[in-house]
Scaffold this active site. Structure first.
Site, PDB file in Angstrom:
ATOM      1  N   TYR A   1       8.152   1.851   3.426  1.00 29.33           N
ATOM      2  CA  TYR A   1       8.902   0.661   2.554  1.00 29.33           C
ATOM      3  C   TYR A   1       9.386   1.113   1.127  1.00 29.33           C
ATOM      4  O   TYR A   1       8.436   1.681   0.329  1.00 29.33           O
ATOM      5  CB  TYR A   1       7.868  -0.457   2.298  1.00 29.33           C
ATOM      6  CG  TYR A   1       7.868  -1.231   3.692  1.00 29.33           C
ATOM      7  CD1 TYR A   1       8.716  -1.839   4.194  1.00 29.33           C
ATOM      8  CD2 TYR A   1       6.394  -1.461   4.295  1.00 29.33           C
ATOM      9  CE1 TYR A   1       8.647  -2.772   5.476  1.00 29.33           C
ATOM     10  CE2 TYR A   1       6.366  -2.204   5.395  1.00 29.33           C
ATOM     11  CZ  TYR A   1       7.231  -2.786   5.957  1.00 29.33           C
ATOM     12  OH  TYR A   1       7.127  -3.282   6.973  1.00 29.33           O
TER      13      TYR A   1
ATOM     14  N   LYS B   1     -26.928  -7.190   3.429  1.00 34.75           N
ATOM     15  CA  LYS B   1     -25.804  -8.196   3.387  1.00 34.75           C
ATOM     16  C   LYS B   1     -24.394  -7.520   3.684  1.00 34.75           C
ATOM     17  O   LYS B   1     -24.355  -6.381   3.773  1.00 34.75           O
ATOM     18  CB  LYS B   1     -25.694  -8.662   2.073  1.00 34.75           C
ATOM     19  CG  LYS B   1     -25.582  -7.621   0.922  1.00 34.75           C
ATOM     20  CD  LYS B   1     -25.748  -8.300  -0.580  1.00 34.75           C
ATOM     21  CE  LYS B   1     -25.425  -7.097  -1.690  1.00 34.75           C
ATOM     22  NZ  LYS B   1     -25.586  -7.282  -2.936  1.00 34.75           N
TER      23      LYS B   1
ATOM     24  N   MET C   1       0.603  -2.061   6.217  1.00 34.37           N
ATOM     25  CA  MET C   1      -0.296  -2.829   6.905  1.00 34.37           C
ATOM     26  C   MET C   1      -1.064  -2.341   8.022  1.00 34.37           C
ATOM     27  O   MET C   1      -2.281  -2.386   8.190  1.00 34.37           O
ATOM     28  CB  MET C   1       0.065  -4.524   7.441  1.00 34.37           C
ATOM     29  CG  MET C   1      -1.173  -5.211   8.105  1.00 34.37           C
ATOM     30  SD  MET C   1      -0.357  -6.911   8.585  1.00 34.37           S
ATOM     31  CE  MET C   1       0.273  -7.434   7.041  1.00 34.37           C
TER      32      MET C   1
HETATM   33  C1  LIG Z   1     -26.569  -6.458  -3.383  1.00 36.01           C
HETATM   34  C2  LIG Z   1     -27.795  -6.591  -4.219  1.00 36.01           C
HETATM   35  C3  LIG Z   1     -28.820  -5.804  -4.173  1.00 36.01           C
HETATM   36  C4  LIG Z   1     -28.597  -4.169  -3.564  1.00 36.01           C
HETATM   37  O1  LIG Z   1     -27.672  -3.542  -4.603  1.00 36.01           O
HETATM   38  P1  LIG Z   1     -27.550  -2.372  -4.188  1.00 36.01           P
HETATM   39  O2  LIG Z   1     -27.020  -1.528  -5.594  1.00 36.01           O
HETATM   40  O3  LIG Z   1     -26.556  -2.188  -3.213  1.00 36.01           O
HETATM   41  O4  LIG Z   1     -28.728  -1.544  -3.998  1.00 36.01           O
HETATM   42  C5  LIG Z   1     -30.089  -6.090  -4.818  1.00 36.01           C
HETATM   43  N1  LIG Z   1     -30.345  -7.273  -5.463  1.00 36.01           N
HETATM   44  C6  LIG Z   1     -29.209  -8.150  -5.345  1.00 36.01           C
HETATM   45  C7  LIG Z   1     -29.572  -9.479  -6.066  1.00 36.01           C
HETATM   46  C8  LIG Z   1     -28.044  -8.055  -4.945  1.00 36.01           C
HETATM   47  O5  LIG Z   1     -27.175  -8.904  -4.798  1.00 36.01           O
END
Ligand SMILES: *Cc1c(COP(=O)(O)O)cnc(C)c1O
Length: 398
Positions: A280, A54, A328
């Site tokens: 800044y 993800k 930035m």
């Molecule tokens: C992101 C996620 C994982 C992976 O978690 P890590 O700690 O990054 O290995 C597993 N299960 C769910 C439901 C997640 O959202």
């Protein structure tokens, strides 16, 4: 500045990397590190390993991380949204993919058309998935998701037996097949935390309820990276790991390798007198004559502004403080008397073996976790897959 023109230029520590199209800040992604981390995690997992890719593979490139993990011990892929799953299918990946976080009006029909497994946390989601299955004349592969103690995603235990019963009815109707039951643990960084025991008890109860309802899920999964490394009891049929693939160990128990190196070229060097205000708000005023170096990246590129006054970079083999506010698009580094030259390369972040700051250090400076640092590198940073890894990648795709 004319006095600086004669100063020698030291070879870039990144000169072995293929030069990208862009000359500015650059992010090198080391897929060999992802491969090694995957092998270690696959070795630890009692059952199968799902590579969670993800959020653009935790900022490392979804498809690159997915291909690498699958080649080194993972057997399936996990993402939150259906869009992420479809992108993996478009890239030609045919292994099982689970998508677990979707609004109830998500495009479940497209997911089914692409053979994407779906997590189901509520009766409304089940209804929507079953309707999509009926419409597309497919059987949806679903993983019922139980909240095992985070009050976040997943069915509350109160609603669980009704959800199982509905799923069983949909199974009898040929609309769904419950292939999995999943939970997630919120406190697995430390082995033996009583909240992990509670989560595991809830999960076992959830499995009993599912079984009593007539469901026969073959994939029972609860562990993410932390539990994979600290709690073998939670491994069951499958561990879902994301952070660990890219070298982040939330438990601090295991030597995993960071896979990102962020560098930036020195744009300019100036000599300044004592008492010079920098950036800044002049939050930093030099206390001696010194040299200040300008690097062309800032908080839009993922260096949190909250690190102002704390963060460092590696330049000419030594740690140098970033002085004044992180802007930035730019940061200023104090190199003291060193005759750093325009065009030299600073290492902003890396695995740490040359003395450069790691994602974990950046996270500490920003009072956050390394996950937020690696997923936060901005889109205008040029990305390069490291030479050995890209060769490996090309060979694989032949
Ligand atoms: C992101 C996620 C994982 C992976 O978690 P890590 O700690 O990054 O290995 C597993 N299960 C769910 C439901 C997640 O959202």
């Amino acid at each position: 500045m004319s006095a600086l023109a004669a100063e020698p230029t030291v070879g870039s520590p990144m000169s072995s990397v293929r030069s990208g199209a862009r000359s500015g800040p650059r992010l090198e992604i080391d897929l060999a590190a992802v491969a090694a981390n995957t092998r270690l995690l696959a070795d630890r997992a009692a059952g199968e390993l799902m590579a969670v890719v993800k959020a653009d593979g935790f900022g490392h490139g979804t498809v690159d991380v997915a291909r690498t993990a699958l080649a080194h011990g993972a057997s399936s892929l996990g993402v939150t949204s259906i869009e992420e799953a479809l992108a993996l299918r478009c890239a030609g990946l045919q292994e099982p993919i689970l998508s677990w976080l979707n609004p109830v009006d998500a495009d479940f029909a497209s997911a089914l058309g692409a053979d994407v497994d779906l997590a189901v946390p509520t009766a409304l989601h089940l209804q929507a998935v079953a309707a999509a299955a009926a419409r597309t004349r497919r059987t949806a592969r679903v993983h019922l998701h139980l909240d095992t103690g985070m009050a976040r995603d997943g069915s509350s235990p109160d609603a669980w037996s009704a959800l199982c019963a509905r799923a069983r009815r949909a199974e009898r109707a040929g609309l769904v097949s419950v292939v999995g039951v999943m939970g997630h643990l919120g406190c697995a960084e430390v082995a033996g935390d009583p909240r992990t025991d509670a989560g595991l008890r809830t999960f076992r109860w959830g499995l009993e309820v599912a079984h009593a309802t007539g469901l026969r899920p073959s994939l029972r999964h609860l562990a993410a990276t932390a539990a994979t490394l600290t709690e073998p009891r939670t491994h069951l049929d499958l561990c879902r790991v994301g952070a660990g693939l890219v070298g982040i160990d939330p438990s601090g128990t295991t030597p995993l390798r960071g896979a990102l190196t962020l560098t930036a070229p020195v744009v300019s060097v100036r000599r300044v007198a004592a008492g010079t205000g920098v950036g800044y708000g002049h939050t930093h005023v030099t206390d001696r004559p010194t040299r200040l170096v300008l690097l062309p990246l800032g908080y839009a590129d993922g260096l949190p502004r909250a690190t102002s006054g704390r963060a460092e970079v590696l330049l000419r083999g030594r740690r140098r403080p970033i002085v004044g506010r992180v802007s930035m698009d730019q940061i200023v580094v104090d190199v003291g008397d060193d005759r750093v030259a325009i065009g030299e390369t600073a290492v902003v972040l890396g695995p740490g073996d040359r003395g450069e700051p790691t994602a974990t250090e950046w996270a500490a400076w920003a009072d956050t976790i390394p996950h937020e640092i690696v997923t936060g590198i901005g889109p205008r940073v040029g990305r390069v897959v490291s030479a050995t890894s890209s060769l490996h990648h090309q060979l694989r795709s032949l």
